[in-house]
Design an enzyme around this catalytic site. Sequence first.
Site, PDB file in Angstrom:
ATOM      1  N   ASP A 121      23.551   8.936  -3.159  1.00  0.00           N
ATOM      2  CA  ASP A 121      23.320   8.286  -4.449  1.00  0.00           C
ATOM      3  C   ASP A 121      21.874   7.840  -4.453  1.00  0.00           C
ATOM      4  O   ASP A 121      21.329   7.503  -3.405  1.00  0.00           O
ATOM      5  CB  ASP A 121      24.219   7.050  -4.631  1.00  0.00           C
ATOM      6  CG  ASP A 121      23.689   5.856  -3.863  1.00  0.00           C
ATOM      7  OD1 ASP A 121      23.828   5.858  -2.613  1.00  0.00           O
ATOM      8  OD2 ASP A 121      23.100   4.949  -4.472  1.00  0.00           O
TER       9      ASP A 121
ATOM     10  N   CYS B 115      15.345  26.082 -15.967  1.00  0.00           N
ATOM     11  CA  CYS B 115      16.310  24.965 -15.917  1.00  0.00           C
ATOM     12  C   CYS B 115      17.226  25.067 -17.139  1.00  0.00           C
ATOM     13  O   CYS B 115      16.770  25.319 -18.251  1.00  0.00           O
ATOM     14  CB  CYS B 115      15.590  23.621 -15.894  1.00  0.00           C
ATOM     15  SG  CYS B 115      16.729  22.213 -15.961  1.00  0.00           S
TER      16      CYS B 115
ATOM     17  N   HIS C 132      17.038  15.714 -17.689  1.00  0.00           N
ATOM     18  CA  HIS C 132      16.513  16.760 -16.814  1.00  0.00           C
ATOM     19  C   HIS C 132      16.625  16.354 -15.342  1.00  0.00           C
ATOM     20  O   HIS C 132      17.101  17.130 -14.514  1.00  0.00           O
ATOM     21  CB  HIS C 132      15.062  17.111 -17.150  1.00  0.00           C
ATOM     22  CG  HIS C 132      14.446  17.972 -16.091  1.00  0.00           C
ATOM     23  ND1 HIS C 132      14.653  19.334 -16.036  1.00  0.00           N
ATOM     24  CD2 HIS C 132      13.727  17.651 -14.993  1.00  0.00           C
ATOM     25  CE1 HIS C 132      14.052  19.812 -14.948  1.00  0.00           C
ATOM     26  NE2 HIS C 132      13.493  18.818 -14.306  1.00  0.00           N
TER      27      HIS C 132
ATOM     28  N   CYS D 228      19.189  22.587 -18.303  1.00  0.00           N
ATOM     29  CA  CYS D 228      19.582  21.292 -18.860  1.00  0.00           C
ATOM     30  C   CYS D 228      19.305  21.264 -20.366  1.00  0.00           C
ATOM     31  O   CYS D 228      18.544  22.080 -20.887  1.00  0.00           O
ATOM     32  CB  CYS D 228      18.860  20.142 -18.152  1.00  0.00           C
ATOM     33  SG  CYS D 228      17.208  19.788 -18.758  1.00  0.00           S
TER      34      CYS D 228
ATOM     35  N   ASP E   9      29.684   0.006  -4.816  1.00  0.00           N
ATOM     36  CA  ASP E   9      29.001  -0.621  -3.695  1.00  0.00           C
ATOM     37  C   ASP E   9      29.527  -2.057  -3.604  1.00  0.00           C
ATOM     38  O   ASP E   9      29.917  -2.636  -4.608  1.00  0.00           O
ATOM     39  CB  ASP E   9      27.483  -0.580  -3.947  1.00  0.00           C
ATOM     40  CG  ASP E   9      26.720  -0.921  -2.693  1.00  0.00           C
ATOM     41  OD1 ASP E   9      27.361  -1.131  -1.641  1.00  0.00           O
ATOM     42  OD2 ASP E   9      25.480  -0.984  -2.752  1.00  0.00           O
TER      43      ASP E   9
ATOM     44  N   CYS F 156      15.511  20.982 -21.265  1.00  0.00           N
ATOM     45  CA  CYS F 156      14.710  22.194 -21.059  1.00  0.00           C
ATOM     46  C   CYS F 156      15.117  23.313 -22.016  1.00  0.00           C
ATOM     47  O   CYS F 156      14.298  24.156 -22.364  1.00  0.00           O
ATOM     48  CB  CYS F 156      14.810  22.657 -19.612  1.00  0.00           C
ATOM     49  SG  CYS F 156      13.924  21.560 -18.494  1.00  0.00           S
TER      50      CYS F 156
HETATM   51 ZN   LIG Z   1      15.690  20.664 -17.307  1.00  0.00          ZN
END
Ligand SMILES: [Zn+2]
Length: 384
Positions: A263, A301, A332, A303, A90, A306
């Site tokens: 973003d 999920c 997450h 991730c 930016d 998780c």
């Molecule tokens: Zn997750």
Amino acid sequence: MFELLKIDAHTQARLGRLTTKHGVIDTPVFMPVGTQGSVKALDPRELVEMGTQIILGNTYHLYIRPGLEIIAQAGGLHKFITWPGPILTDSGGFQVFSLAKIRKIKAHGVEFRSHLDGTLLFLGPKEAMEIQRTLGSDIAMVFDDCPPHTATAKDVRAAVERTLRWAKECREQPRANGQMVFGIVQGGSHAALREECAKALVQMKFDGYAIGGVSVGEPEPEMMKAVEYTTPFLPEDQPRYAMGLGTPAQMVELVARGVDMFDCVLPTRVARNGTAFTRKGTVSIKAGFNKADFRPIEEGCECYACRNFTRAYLRHLLNVEEILGLRMVSVHNSHMYLKVMEDIRTHIAAGTFAEFRKEFIASYVPTQRVLSMRGQTMVRGADE
Ligand SMILES: [Zn+2]
């Protein structure tokens, strides 16, 4: 550099591919924000593992600390922060107009005092492009005048005029090898100003176009309008970037309106208060109802958080202020944002985006508190 692969038959959603010096980006894309040269609480290995294609850096903050000399000595921003992929920087316009104490707006930039120690600094098109050239980002943004949503029509017009003058100056500056430059459309929620600004920027021929002046504390309908007033005047075969947006549901809606790049600080910012994003909306992991909940943050999920930890454990970590707690909620949340984008791309490719959008919006319940945090920088001068 940008290939438009497909336009959805029922919405304006687009599937694309943007080739940069440090890698190819599939769009629509979410770009995790690394304001200070780090995506808060996450390391590059985690970012790569969760499918991050590009991250953001910020001219204003990196210019103030650690300063250009250090980053130049390191061999540019990619090397300094050990991020191998593409980086978008930016220009600092947003921060100068929201964080800094402005002393004087001049013809070729803004004289302001650092929000940290009051040092008198100057940033304009020439300086912003020079800094981004030194950082060596793959995509540089022009230096713009970004007024708050409370600005009068007269002020918004003045900001558009200044933004166009400065965009032209930015366009004339030298760039880093292979660096793309995006123009930024201002104009608040005024249709005529958005059109005028977009058309004038397109004539200057940038590599892509951003919709700025959103995420400045305005209500959601105004934000959607600002985007709708702008996209019809942007070239179909170039990338479009909505700056600072949004919640997962807002991103789905903006993709449907033809936006390719996003973003947002929300996934990492709300993680620091123990708030997690799920497909049903946000949930406070700190809340009492998670005390003995041994399920993950979100069922299904994939991730790291998780796959390995329960809500009960994460709640405990957050309550005793263990760093791992906020790190895992950040993992997450960032993963969730990236996965929503991946799903969007899959559905546009399969021709099922319209159904996906309908189902997603129907099950996602927005939280007012989270919505109000989106424009926090502009309103309260927060850390990002
Ligand atoms: Zn997750």
